[in-house]
Design a protein around this motif. Structure first.
Motif, mmCIF file in Angstrom:
data_model
loop_
_atom_site.group_PDB
_atom_site.id
_atom_site.type_symbol
_atom_site.label_atom_id
_atom_site.label_comp_id
_atom_site.label_asym_id
_atom_site.label_seq_id
_atom_site.Cartn_x
_atom_site.Cartn_y
_atom_site.Cartn_z
ATOM 1 N N LEU A 68 0.795 -1.224 0.000
ATOM 2 C CA LEU A 68 0.000 0.000 0.000
ATOM 3 C C LEU A 68 0.828 1.275 0.000
ATOM 4 C CD1 LEU A 68 -2.804 -1.003 2.557
ATOM 5 C CD2 LEU A 68 -2.877 -1.082 0.059
ATOM 6 N N GLN A 69 2.136 1.152 0.213
ATOM 7 C CA GLN A 69 2.997 2.340 0.192
ATOM 8 C C GLN A 69 3.494 2.671 -1.215
ATOM 9 O OE1 GLN A 69 5.406 0.735 3.682
ATOM 10 N NE2 GLN A 69 5.512 2.940 4.107
ATOM 11 N N LEU A 70 2.974 1.991 -2.199
ATOM 12 C CA LEU A 70 3.333 2.240 -3.592
ATOM 13 C C LEU A 70 2.257 3.098 -4.264
ATOM 14 C CD1 LEU A 70 5.218 1.563 -6.031
ATOM 15 C CD2 LEU A 70 3.728 -0.412 -6.456
ATOM 16 N N ILE A 71 2.701 4.075 -5.050
ATOM 17 C CA ILE A 71 1.813 4.879 -5.902
ATOM 18 C C ILE A 71 2.249 4.648 -7.345
ATOM 19 C CG2 ILE A 71 0.979 7.182 -6.490
ATOM 20 C CD1 ILE A 71 1.909 8.085 -3.680
ATOM 21 N N ILE A 72 1.323 4.266 -8.203
ATOM 22 C CA ILE A 72 1.660 4.017 -9.597
ATOM 23 C C ILE A 72 1.159 5.163 -10.474
ATOM 24 C CG2 ILE A 72 1.266 2.530 -11.598
ATOM 25 C CD1 ILE A 72 3.240 1.436 -9.538
ATOM 26 N N ASP A 73 2.107 5.759 -11.182
ATOM 27 C CA ASP A 73 1.813 6.787 -12.165
ATOM 28 C C ASP A 73 1.635 6.095 -13.518
ATOM 29 O OD1 ASP A 73 1.890 8.743 -14.110
ATOM 30 O OD2 ASP A 73 3.602 9.818 -13.269
ATOM 31 N N ASN A 74 0.379 5.924 -13.923
ATOM 32 C CA ASN A 74 0.068 5.286 -15.200
ATOM 33 C C ASN A 74 -0.311 6.315 -16.270
ATOM 34 O OD1 ASN A 74 0.586 2.553 -15.018
ATOM 35 N ND2 ASN A 74 -1.458 1.992 -14.334
ATOM 36 N N THR A 75 0.231 7.512 -16.153
ATOM 37 C CA THR A 75 -0.093 8.529 -17.148
ATOM 38 C C THR A 75 0.462 8.165 -18.524
ATOM 39 O OG1 THR A 75 1.835 9.836 -16.490
ATOM 40 C CG2 THR A 75 -0.274 10.399 -15.475
ATOM 41 N N GLN A 76 1.456 7.263 -18.581
ATOM 42 C CA GLN A 76 1.959 6.765 -19.856
ATOM 43 C C GLN A 76 1.425 5.365 -20.154
ATOM 44 O OE1 GLN A 76 6.271 7.060 -19.955
ATOM 45 N NE2 GLN A 76 6.173 9.231 -20.420
ATOM 46 N N ALA A 77 0.464 4.921 -19.386
ATOM 47 C CA ALA A 77 -0.030 3.543 -19.507
ATOM 48 C C ALA A 77 -1.540 3.513 -19.311
ATOM 49 C CB ALA A 77 0.672 2.648 -18.488
ATOM 50 N N PHE A 78 -2.263 4.208 -20.186
ATOM 51 C CA PHE A 78 -3.702 4.362 -19.994
ATOM 52 C C PHE A 78 -4.419 3.026 -19.908
ATOM 53 C CE2 PHE A 78 -8.083 4.862 -21.374
ATOM 54 C CZ PHE A 78 -8.501 5.957 -20.638
ATOM 55 N N PHE A 79 -3.980 2.037 -20.662
ATOM 56 C CA PHE A 79 -4.702 0.772 -20.749
ATOM 57 C C PHE A 79 -4.244 -0.273 -19.726
ATOM 58 C CE2 PHE A 79 -5.240 2.714 -24.933
ATOM 59 C CZ PHE A 79 -6.607 2.583 -25.107
ATOM 60 N N PRO A 114 -5.418 -1.403 -13.119
ATOM 61 C CA PRO A 114 -4.876 -1.133 -11.785
ATOM 62 C C PRO A 114 -4.737 -2.423 -10.984
ATOM 63 C CG PRO A 114 -7.199 -0.594 -11.848
ATOM 64 C CD PRO A 114 -6.820 -0.939 -13.264
ATOM 65 N N ILE A 115 -3.769 -2.445 -10.093
ATOM 66 C CA ILE A 115 -3.604 -3.562 -9.174
ATOM 67 C C ILE A 115 -4.452 -3.270 -7.937
ATOM 68 C CG2 ILE A 115 -1.959 -4.836 -7.738
ATOM 69 C CD1 ILE A 115 0.193 -4.079 -9.780
ATOM 70 N N PRO A 116 -5.325 -4.178 -7.554
ATOM 71 C CA PRO A 116 -6.210 -3.920 -6.406
ATOM 72 C C PRO A 116 -5.433 -3.472 -5.171
ATOM 73 C CG PRO A 116 -6.887 -5.927 -7.523
ATOM 74 C CD PRO A 116 -5.592 -5.503 -8.161
ATOM 75 N N PHE A 160 -3.047 6.263 -10.875
ATOM 76 C CA PHE A 160 -3.722 7.327 -11.604
ATOM 77 C C PHE A 160 -3.301 7.366 -13.070
ATOM 78 C CE2 PHE A 160 0.040 9.301 -9.742
ATOM 79 C CZ PHE A 160 0.519 10.163 -10.722
ATOM 80 N N TYR A 161 -4.181 7.936 -13.893
ATOM 81 C CA TYR A 161 -4.051 7.987 -15.342
ATOM 82 C C TYR A 161 -4.389 9.389 -15.825
ATOM 83 C CZ TYR A 161 -4.847 2.925 -14.704
ATOM 84 O OH TYR A 161 -4.793 1.616 -14.277
#
Length: 325
Positions: free
Chosen positions: A110-121, A124-126, A131-132
């Motif tokens: 839970l201490q991980l934040i994923i920046d998926n702004t380059q990975a729209f598709f 998400p991992i539950p 964010f996108y």
């Protein structure tokens, strides 16, 4: 009751949004601000190789951050041990690091934040805050999506986007060059925007997209470029089975390739010039920001466009000296 009659609005098809279960906000940086406000982190580790707008919510909320380095596989070079109230922000680079994201999720939870702004598709991992953003993948003026299991305790107005449409309409009616200044102006207006809900216009535009056909086009175009250019690409990012790439990242020994491609009307962005201000010139991040050429492979293009890019690069190589990075 909605108004009946009168003039027509834009004719847009209506499908389900790809991220229909997410929180719909106005910008990616505000998704990150939402996370920081809810989680109340005291410190976050962020990559040197990232866009400067990522720093905006940290400055706004006065939250400490520390940079970390990545290698040419776009993975952490150092061991990062998180404190109780700290987090790690990682970018899913070009939509091609899903497997590594899963490894980080197993390690940091839970201490991980994923920046998926380059990975729209990328799904998400539950349980992992993710964010996108919409603008990097589609012709829309703004918009972002956030997955998080907590609600922010503050009122959020709904954004409006009709005044941000000039660059999109000019590109259709005139040319990409004609709308570019409007695009730059729009980027400046998004700085400092409060957290708002996604506008009705952007949401309606996102509902009009044929997502499945876009997925296939992006994968096909990526594969074409990789077959032609992969052998002399200094980075190796094989496309994973469920990955949908944003661009084809091409790290070449040819100096000045980006500028020559732009001269040939193959418009390639620089990710990210601010990195060269933060890092030493001998760092990997500096070399990536200076030399990585991100070739367009998106849904607007097909086989003939990819062959044109390949041909341009071949001709440019004949003109330029091949110098080691």
């Amino acid at each position: 009751m909605e108004s009946i009659g009168g003039y027509f609005s834009l004719e847009l098809p209506r499908h389900e949004e790809y991220h229909r279960d997410a929180i719909s906000l106005n910008t990616g940086r505000n998704c990150l601000e939402y996370i920081l406000r809810v989680r109340k982190y005291s410190k976050v580790y962020i990559p040197y190789y990232t866009c400067k707008v990522v720093l905006e919510p940290f400055t706004k909320l006065n939250i400490a951050y520390e940079f970390y380095h990545i290698n040419f596989d776009f993975e952490l070079t150092d061991e990062i041990v998180l404190g109780d109230n700290e987090a790690l922000l990682y970018t899913n680079y070009f939509g091609l690091k899903r497997n590594y994201v899963e490894q980080l999720a197993s390690k940091y939870g839970l201490q991980l934040i994923i920046d998926n702004t380059q990975a729209f598709f990328a799904k998400p991992i539950p349980g992992i805050d993710t964010f996108y953003t919409c603008r990097k993948f589609f012709g829309v003026p703004d918009g972002a999506y956030l997955y998080i299991d907590l609600q922010l305790d503050m009122e959020m107005e709904q954004d409006s986007s009709f005044e941000r449409m000039h660059f999109l309409t000019k590109r259709i009616d005139l040319s990409p060059e004609a709308g570019y200044r409007d695009y730059q102006a729009l980027s400046r207006t998004l700085v400092g925007q409060p957290i708002r809900r996604m506008s009705k216009l952007t949401q309606r535009m996102m509902q009009g997209i044929e997502y499945e056909s876009i997925i296939q086009k992006r994968k096909t175009n990526y594969h074409m470029l990789d077959v032609a250019l992969g052998n002399d690409n200094c980075i190796k990012l094989p496309i994973e089975y469920d990955a949908v790439p944003m661009v084809y990242p091409y790290l070449s020994l040819v100096k000045g390739l980006r500028e020559k491609l732009i001269d040939n009307k193959v418009f390639v962005p620089c990710y990210w010039p601010n990195v060269m201000e933060l890092c030493q010139s001998n760092s990997r991040e500096y070399k990536l920001a200076e030399n990585l050429v991100c070739l367009p492979i998106d849904q607007r293009y097909g086989e003939s466009h990819m062959m044109h890019i390949i041909s341009c690069i071949s001709e440019i190589k004949k003109e330029l000296n091949e110098n080691s990075i």
